[in-house]
Design a protein around this motif. Structure first.
Motif, mmCIF file in Angstrom:
data_model
loop_
_atom_site.group_PDB
_atom_site.id
_atom_site.type_symbol
_atom_site.label_atom_id
_atom_site.label_comp_id
_atom_site.label_asym_id
_atom_site.label_seq_id
_atom_site.Cartn_x
_atom_site.Cartn_y
_atom_site.Cartn_z
ATOM 1 N N UNK A 39 0.807 -1.238 0.000
ATOM 2 C CA UNK A 39 0.000 0.000 0.000
ATOM 3 C C UNK A 39 0.833 1.277 0.000
ATOM 4 N N UNK A 40 1.825 1.319 -0.877
ATOM 5 C CA UNK A 40 2.649 2.532 -0.975
ATOM 6 C C UNK A 40 1.815 3.709 -1.506
ATOM 7 N N UNK A 41 0.621 3.426 -2.003
ATOM 8 C CA UNK A 41 -0.282 4.499 -2.467
ATOM 9 C C UNK A 41 -0.830 5.330 -1.300
ATOM 10 N N UNK A 42 -0.815 4.787 -0.083
ATOM 11 C CA UNK A 42 -1.297 5.544 1.068
ATOM 12 C C UNK A 42 -0.263 6.614 1.423
ATOM 13 N N UNK A 43 -0.751 7.840 1.739
ATOM 14 C CA UNK A 43 0.172 8.966 1.932
ATOM 15 C C UNK A 43 1.228 8.668 3.008
ATOM 16 N N UNK A 44 0.805 8.101 4.137
ATOM 17 C CA UNK A 44 1.747 7.834 5.225
ATOM 18 C C UNK A 44 2.789 6.799 4.836
ATOM 19 N N UNK A 45 2.356 5.788 4.106
ATOM 20 C CA UNK A 45 3.274 4.724 3.684
ATOM 21 C C UNK A 45 4.220 5.265 2.601
ATOM 22 N N UNK A 46 3.673 6.083 1.707
ATOM 23 C CA UNK A 46 4.490 6.677 0.639
ATOM 24 C C UNK A 46 5.598 7.539 1.246
ATOM 25 N N UNK A 47 5.230 8.327 2.285
ATOM 26 C CA UNK A 47 6.233 9.186 2.945
ATOM 27 C C UNK A 47 7.307 8.331 3.625
ATOM 28 N N UNK A 48 6.865 7.233 4.212
ATOM 29 C CA UNK A 48 7.823 6.328 4.865
ATOM 30 C C UNK A 48 8.813 5.778 3.839
ATOM 31 N N UNK A 49 8.302 5.310 2.697
ATOM 32 C CA UNK A 49 9.188 4.734 1.676
ATOM 33 C C UNK A 49 10.132 5.815 1.141
ATOM 34 N N UNK A 50 9.598 7.034 0.965
ATOM 35 C CA UNK A 50 10.424 8.142 0.476
ATOM 36 C C UNK A 50 11.536 8.472 1.472
ATOM 37 N N UNK A 51 11.311 8.221 2.759
ATOM 38 C CA UNK A 51 12.281 8.593 3.801
ATOM 39 C C UNK A 51 13.363 7.532 4.023
ATOM 40 N N UNK A 52 13.245 6.393 3.366
ATOM 41 C CA UNK A 52 14.252 5.332 3.556
ATOM 42 C C UNK A 52 15.552 5.766 2.865
ATOM 43 N N UNK A 53 16.681 5.760 3.599
ATOM 44 C CA UNK A 53 17.923 6.269 3.013
ATOM 45 C C UNK A 53 18.427 5.421 1.845
ATOM 46 N N UNK A 54 18.528 6.054 0.679
ATOM 47 C CA UNK A 54 18.921 5.349 -0.554
ATOM 48 C C UNK A 54 20.412 4.999 -0.588
ATOM 49 N N UNK A 55 21.212 5.626 0.285
ATOM 50 C CA UNK A 55 22.636 5.261 0.283
ATOM 51 C C UNK A 55 22.862 3.921 0.992
ATOM 52 N N UNK A 56 21.880 3.466 1.748
ATOM 53 C CA UNK A 56 22.021 2.192 2.483
ATOM 54 C C UNK A 56 21.151 1.101 1.867
ATOM 55 N N UNK A 57 19.985 1.497 1.326
ATOM 56 C CA UNK A 57 19.013 0.504 0.858
ATOM 57 C C UNK A 57 18.662 0.711 -0.617
ATOM 58 N N UNK A 58 18.470 -0.408 -1.326
ATOM 59 C CA UNK A 58 17.892 -0.358 -2.669
ATOM 60 C C UNK A 58 16.379 -0.418 -2.519
ATOM 61 N N UNK A 59 15.682 0.464 -3.203
ATOM 62 C CA UNK A 59 14.218 0.517 -3.131
ATOM 63 C C UNK A 59 13.670 0.282 -4.527
ATOM 64 N N UNK A 60 12.929 -0.813 -4.670
ATOM 65 C CA UNK A 60 12.343 -1.166 -5.976
ATOM 66 C C UNK A 60 10.826 -1.077 -5.842
ATOM 67 N N UNK A 61 10.188 -0.437 -6.795
ATOM 68 C CA UNK A 61 8.733 -0.270 -6.730
ATOM 69 C C UNK A 61 8.081 -1.106 -7.827
ATOM 70 N N UNK A 62 6.980 -1.777 -7.522
ATOM 71 C CA UNK A 62 6.266 -2.501 -8.575
ATOM 72 C C UNK A 62 4.765 -2.466 -8.302
ATOM 73 N N UNK A 63 4.005 -2.828 -9.323
ATOM 74 C CA UNK A 63 2.535 -2.719 -9.262
ATOM 75 C C UNK A 63 1.875 -4.067 -9.534
ATOM 76 N N UNK A 64 1.733 -4.911 -8.529
ATOM 77 C CA UNK A 64 1.047 -6.186 -8.768
ATOM 78 C C UNK A 64 -0.411 -5.914 -9.169
ATOM 79 N N UNK A 65 -0.975 -6.785 -9.958
ATOM 80 C CA UNK A 65 -2.358 -6.597 -10.435
ATOM 81 C C UNK A 65 -3.326 -6.508 -9.266
ATOM 82 N N UNK A 66 -4.224 -5.568 -9.320
ATOM 83 C CA UNK A 66 -5.301 -5.370 -8.328
ATOM 84 C C UNK A 66 -4.821 -4.934 -6.950
ATOM 85 N N UNK A 67 -3.557 -4.557 -6.786
ATOM 86 C CA UNK A 67 -3.060 -4.276 -5.426
ATOM 87 C C UNK A 67 -2.548 -2.881 -5.195
#
Ligand SMILES: C[S@@+](CC[C@H](N)C(=O)[O-])C[C@H]1O[C@@H](n2cnc3c(N)ncnc32)[C@H](O)[C@@H]1O
Length: 172
Positions: free
Chosen positions: A132-160
């Motif tokens: 549920x990265x579409x939810x504002x709070x979750x989206x902000x959380x994912x945006x705040x994850x430090x990219x120098x330490x973690x790889x962040x991959x986004x995908x769109x499973x069907x219906x989800x």
């Protein structure tokens, strides 16, 4: 856009990476828990699969979810209460997980606290999936994850809606 139940991408990750230690934040009716445990059992005996679930367990009790998990033969621990409390406490005592699914509260404070707990339980190969990265709070959380330490991959499973997969960068 909220989907409860087994998520194919989790089961694929579990099979491909021979995951045995599974953590789910937000268990609901336990169907996804059982699906992940079944996927893990394809790579190892049930007795070597450990499931850790966190929820209020208000709609579905720990007895009910525990009963479903007993049928799979896996080892399991259910942490009842607000994940703002239970996840940080558990992160101090649990061993690292192979896969973590964050699918609990959708506010920024809940999602960030869940992520901080999950991050403490990562080893080099752990996959942390965030629903549920579409939810504002979750989206902000994912945006705040430090990219120098973690790889962040986004995908769109069907219906989800959007899902994020977080992995440690090889050098971190
Ligand atoms: C979307 S459902 C989980 C669905 C499940 N992961 C699945 O795939 O079927 C979200 C769950 O998170 C739990 N939850 C939400 N906020 C929580 C919080 N702050 N503490 C504990 N549980 C919470 C709810 O009780 C609910 O069961």
């Amino acid at each position: 856009m909220c989907w409860y139940g087994p998520h194919r991408y989790l089961n694929e990750f579990i099979r491909e990476n021979l995951c045995g230690r599974i953590m789910e934040i937000g268990v609901y009716n336990g169907e996804n828990a059982v699906g992940m445990v079944r996927a893990a059992k394809k790579g190892r005996p049930a007795s070597e699969v450990e499931y850790h679930g966190f929820d209020f367990f208000s709609s579905y009790s720990t007895e009910r979810i525990g009963g479903k998990l007993d049928e799979t033969g896996c080892r399991h621990a259910l942490f009842e209460g607000n994940t703002l409390d239970t996840v940080p406490e558990a992160a101090r005592i649990l061993q690292p997980m192979d896969i973590i699914f964050i699918d609990g509260g959708k506010s920024f404070s809940e999602a960030w606290s869940d992520w901080e707990g999950a991050a403490k339980l990562m080893h080099d190969g752990t996959g942390v999936f965030i629903h549920n990265v579409d939810f504002a709070g979750v989206e902000k959380m994912v945006r705040s994850i430090p990219r120098d330490i973690y790889d962040v991959e986004m995908f769109n499973p069907r219906f989800e809606g959007k899902v994020a997969l977080i992995r440690k960068k090889p050098s971190s």
